[in-house]
Design an enzyme around this catalytic site. Structure first.
Site, PDB file in Angstrom:
ATOM      1  N   GLU A   3      38.564 -17.481 -38.452  1.00 65.12           N
ATOM      2  CA  GLU A   3      37.191 -18.012 -38.519  1.00 65.12           C
ATOM      3  C   GLU A   3      37.044 -18.951 -39.709  1.00 65.12           C
ATOM      4  O   GLU A   3      37.474 -18.663 -40.821  1.00 65.12           O
ATOM      5  CB  GLU A   3      36.123 -16.919 -38.550  1.00 65.12           C
ATOM      6  CG  GLU A   3      34.695 -17.432 -38.334  1.00 65.12           C
ATOM      7  CD  GLU A   3      34.536 -18.352 -37.121  1.00 65.12           C
ATOM      8  OE1 GLU A   3      34.850 -19.553 -37.253  1.00 65.12           O
ATOM      9  OE2 GLU A   3      34.113 -17.877 -36.049  1.00 65.12           O
ATOM     10  N   ASP A  32      33.136 -19.409 -31.727  1.00 68.41           N
ATOM     11  CA  ASP A  32      31.769 -19.830 -31.419  1.00 68.41           C
ATOM     12  C   ASP A  32      31.728 -20.632 -30.121  1.00 68.41           C
ATOM     13  O   ASP A  32      30.817 -21.410 -29.895  1.00 68.41           O
ATOM     14  CB  ASP A  32      31.208 -20.646 -32.584  1.00 68.41           C
ATOM     15  CG  ASP A  32      32.060 -21.871 -32.904  1.00 68.41           C
ATOM     16  OD1 ASP A  32      33.046 -22.126 -32.168  1.00 68.41           O
ATOM     17  OD2 ASP A  32      31.755 -22.574 -33.887  1.00 68.41           O
TER      18      ASP A  32
HETATM   19  O1  AHR Z   1      38.133 -21.075 -37.310  1.00 66.72           O
HETATM   20  C1  AHR Z   1      38.098 -22.184 -36.475  1.00 66.72           C
HETATM   21  C2  AHR Z   1      36.848 -22.225 -35.634  1.00 66.72           C
HETATM   22  O2  AHR Z   1      35.744 -22.458 -36.446  1.00 66.72           O
HETATM   23  C3  AHR Z   1      36.471 -20.981 -34.904  1.00 66.72           C
HETATM   24  O3  AHR Z   1      37.220 -20.712 -33.751  1.00 66.72           O
HETATM   25  C4  AHR Z   1      35.065 -21.287 -34.550  1.00 66.72           C
HETATM   26  O4  AHR Z   1      34.295 -20.142 -34.361  1.00 66.72           O
HETATM   27  C5  AHR Z   1      34.567 -22.116 -35.709  1.00 66.72           C
HETATM   28  O5  AHR Z   1      33.987 -23.285 -35.236  1.00 66.72           O
END
Ligand code: AHR
Ligand code: AHR
Length: 479
Positions: free
Chosen positions: A199, A278
């Site tokens: 994340e 996300d």
């Molecule tokens: O960590 C990379 C990305 O960042 C994740 O998959 C996403 O949730 C956020 O936009």
């Protein structure tokens, strides 16, 4: 033993086991995935040919005959029933769609099966799981993917993610990522890299990207990607060629230090496939199988899993060669006097005509080898899948022929379908375009088009037309 038997015996049982190609437990004999057809919206489950065996792709072919299917669910073979359904909207992407069910035909265990080929805006998720690591618990995971169908968009992931499709902060994900997105510039080479999506970052080490020169990327047509994380103070990344050899560890060390929240981790325990946490859904990728474990797997278990994956023989030769029957591997030779040692091959994503002989490089031979498939728009015609870019097909676009990943669209299907007729110059075969039936597959100045004799474009020249549109399909150059 199959992967989940191996991890179970090592004390780190699978809590997720997803595959469209095969059983991941020797005793498993349930459904692998569900498809839905366009004609009447009916759904069916696709299971195995035998317990512990391979997908019954023939059942899919017959259910989807004369129409098209998407994959609507990928079942969890583990006793946890963490099944993946099509992902809903999230913080960074709207409702996703399912992958086309027939876009990635491959061979596994000598059987014709289908992988899952993701274009953008495709993803799967389970936000209410059982047994998956949360809040700093240890876990491991691997997936079999492809190094030839990738991009630099966020985020082709498989693994642990948020339960609300939103970015809830550092350490709230623990997922494999595969692609050419370099989050912490610069990275080593051009990728694609096996990375950890923890994340707000795709990690190749505790420090991010450039500092990890061991991660040189991996472009194999079939790639083993592996991540394990003890949730507290350690994670490791491995990659390998899923067709041969052993795993390479590209990182083994502390959790990221690029921000707070990663040590300990804060996993939420949802499972995502094909997008970011996300639902960032700009990425593309391929998925054949993947598992997640409870507990940190041993290296010995990882090695045994890789050996089992190699034994499957993903994507190997189909066993039939030289004919235009679906499943056959061929090379396609020109018949014009200029060019009788020249073959239809891809190069820099375009279809071109090049000399190929026994002394040619392995790459040239692979680029000039095609797997005949049932026509993607009409099963009585054919499509040509690249031998070394699984899931990529020859299609025309603006009348120029190129190699592209199958995206499931009706336009792609039509552009990639060619109907064989007797060769116009009396030799071999001519290939009529399915959606432009006045045009045939033709070479012109060593590029390849669909063409007629109208003179509209340079390649629509009447000169040499019958010869340029006549091809001999014969034995494949690639072994
Ligand atoms: O960590 C990379 C990305 O960042 C994740 O998959 C996403 O949730 C956020 O936009
Ligand atoms: O190649 C001709 C047409 O060009 C294709 O059908 C379409 O995909 C593109 O617009």
């Amino acid at each position: 033993s199959l992967p989940c038997d191996i991890y179970g015996a090592a004390g780190t049982p699978c809590v997720a086991a997803h595959s469209t190609t095969r059983a991941l437990y020797a005793a498993y004999n349930g459904p692998l995935y569900q498809v839905q057809r366009a004609s009447d919206s009916a759904r069916t489950t696709i299971g195995l040919l035998a317990a512990g065996g391979y997908a019954n792709a023939a059942a899919q072919d017959s259910f989807c005959a004369g129409t098209t299917c998407i994959i609507t669910e990928i079942y969890d073979q583990s006793p946890r029933h963490n099944d993946l359904t099509i992902e809903g909207p999230g913080g960074a992407g709207g409702q996703d769609t399912g992958v086309p069910a027939d876009a990635l035909p491959v061979t596994a265990g000598g059987h014709q099966v289908y992988g899952a080929s993701f274009s953008g805006r495709m993803g799967y998720r389970d936000n209410t799981t059982s047994g998956v690591a949360v809040n700093g618990q240890p876990e491991g995971m691997y997936m079999i993917t492809s190094g030839t169908h990738v991009n630099d968009r966020c985020c082709f992931d498989y693994g642990n993610a948020e339960t609300n499709n939103l970015d809830t902060g550092n350490g709230h994900m623990d997922a494999l990522n595969f692609g050419t997105e370099c989050w912490f510039q610069p990275c080593n080479g051009t990728g694609p890299w096996v990375q950890a999506d923890l994340e707000n970052g795709l990690f190749q080490s505790s420090a991010g990207g450039s500092q990890n020169t061991a991660n040189t990327g991996t472009k194999f047509p079939f790639v083993t990607a592996l991540l394990k994380n003890n949730g507290q103070n350690f994670f490791a990344l491995k990659d390998g060629n899923a067709q041969s050899g052993s795993l390479r560890t590209t990182y083994s060390g502390p959790e990221p230090t690029t921000g707070s929240g990663y040590a300990p981790m804060h996993q939420e325990g949802a499972i995502v496939l094909g997008t970011g946490g996300d639902n960032s859904n700009g990425s593309i990728g391929s998925f054949f199988e993947g598992v997640m474990t409870a507990g940190l797997p041993t290296d010995a278990a990882d090695n045994a899993v890789q050996a089992n994956v190699v034994s499957v023989g993903y994507g190997g030769p189909t066993g039939t060669t030289g004919s235009l029957t679906p499943g056959s591997e061929i090379s396609v030779r020109a018949t014009t006097a200029c060019c009788t040692g020249d073959y239809l091959r891809h190069q820099n994503d375009s279809a071109v005509l090049s000399p190929v002989s026994s002394g040619s490089s392995a790459l040239d031979k692979s680029d000039a080898t095609w797997i005949v498939r049932k026509g993607l728009a009409d099963a009585s015609c054919v499509s040509f899948e690249s031998r070394n870019y699984p899931g990529d097909f020859l299609r025309h676009f603006n009348f120029k022929v190129q190699r592209q990943p199958m995206d499931g669209s009706a336009a792609f299907r039509a552009d990639a379908t060619f109907c064989p007729v007797a060769g116009k110059n009396g030799q071999g075969t001519s290939f009529r375009s399915y959606n432009y039936p006045a045009k045939y597959l033709r070479h012109f100045n060593f590029s390849v088009y669909i063409a007629d004799t109208s003179g509209t474009n340079a390649w629509d020249s009447a000169t040499s037309y019958n010869d340029d549109t006549s091809w001999v399909a014969g034995q494949p150059w690639a072994p």
